[in-house]
Design a protein around this motif. Sequence first.
Motif: not given
Length: 522
Positions: A312-319, A382-390
């Motif tokens: 919960x409250x963790x966003x996902x980045x997919x590319x 496709x690749x996915x991971x937790x969104x982090x502050x780059x």
Amino acid sequence: MSNMNGLHILMVMIILVVQYEAFLFNGMFKCPPSTLRAHYLAQFFFSPGYPMGYPSGMDCQWVIEAPPGHQVEIVFVEVLTESCCDIIELRDGNSSSSGLLATYRGNVTESIYVSSFGSIFVRFKTDESYEDNGFAAEYRIATTHSENCTENLEAQEEGKLLKSPGWPVHYENNLHCTWTIKAPADKSVAVTFQEMDTESCCDYVLVRYGNSMNSKVYELGGAIGPQIQPQYISTGGILQVVFRSDSTTIRRGFSAVYKAVERKQKVIKIEKEKCGGRFVVPQHGHGTFTTPRYPMKHANDLKCVWILMAPSKVKIMLWFTSVSTEACCDFIKIRDGDKPTSRKLGVLSGKNIMFSYYVSSSNKLRVDFESDISTASRGFRAVFERLHDSSKEACGGVRRALKNRRKYISSPNWPSSPDSPRCEWTISAPIGYSVLFQVIGFHTNRFRDQILFYDGNSRSPFATMDGKSVASRYISSTNALIIVFKPDFTTTEGGFRAYFRAIPKRQSLPQSISSVSPATVP
């Protein structure tokens, strides 16, 4: 580097190339001896010609044997083969009819397996066309810890709990557990995995329909459940569950339920998600999924759904690193949630779409893929991971590569354009090791942005990556790798995402190949 050193390396490269061509011309590349004896001290074996390239039309077979009462551990340090057609086959026994453990093709990161018995069968078969570097692997007698986790169990109609040692806290390193489950006469064994959390690269569970080397084998690993609960039902009255862990990272393990069922229910309910599935986004690192058979053509008339889930409250980045579909009729739809009615983030279709990314507004993402009954294409990766502050990523610096763990790195503001004109990283590995740098996301201006790779103190890059590149993996020949990223600021998006780690230095015959900078790896 001095002119004399540069000249020396050039001469070595010329000599090796001449020797390599002479070997090919004279037909001297033969498969190594078919039987290898494992000892406690690790030994290497290679595909013929590694790392300069293997010949076409080969069918090599090895049997690796351990002394009686021991198992074989095999580690594939590097695999680089033609992804469509040149295949490494690994079987849990001493023949081509033994249970299949794994197949490798294309570009594969380090993988570790331990035999259930005293031998492992390896086969490397190539077609008549394109050749690549080949593979390097090491083998040894497995050092395992199996006390209190090897049992014979009786399945009844009422389900019983089966769990890895230490569940749900953590399991130990170097485990080799075998549970042999037997059902009453005329019944089968059903095992349902409720949850699983293992090191995805190296710790795994095998489900074997029987207890012999020739029994059918299925593999599980990584994160499973509680939303997905794979079930396996034996075709006979015996089912075996094997759990193995290596000497590095430990996780929680697994929890499963086994019971006896009517033999008529022997059809496998779920073996592996062949098209679509549910994935828990890892806390550290990344995950991937592809269309079936990728990078070969997928089947027609597919309807696949992938659901990505994070806490919960963790966003996902997919590319998407590669997309190739029939533009008129085969579509990828990305939705901001897990429902077919969730807000649509984008639709992809067509060929040569090299990079496209999406970020969820919640902790769930959905990807739908539909193909019609006509033309098929390669599909997508496709690749996915937790969104982090780059934005907090440093523009360069000194990093240390570890032998047993991946470390991640990205350009500042990834996947947006960095705000620095030049970033330089120096990555060092322990003595006797090289640095492996694996790019998992890359989005730059096709002609102006570049990533340069330098080997140690060399003044000339041994490889350059730009928008036209298809390479994604780079390996230093020394224990230091320098990466220079030079953006041009003409676009608002760009940069890279990668991981690195230390691997044993390349070894081959002749040994002097280790002094030559490697070429770009496809």
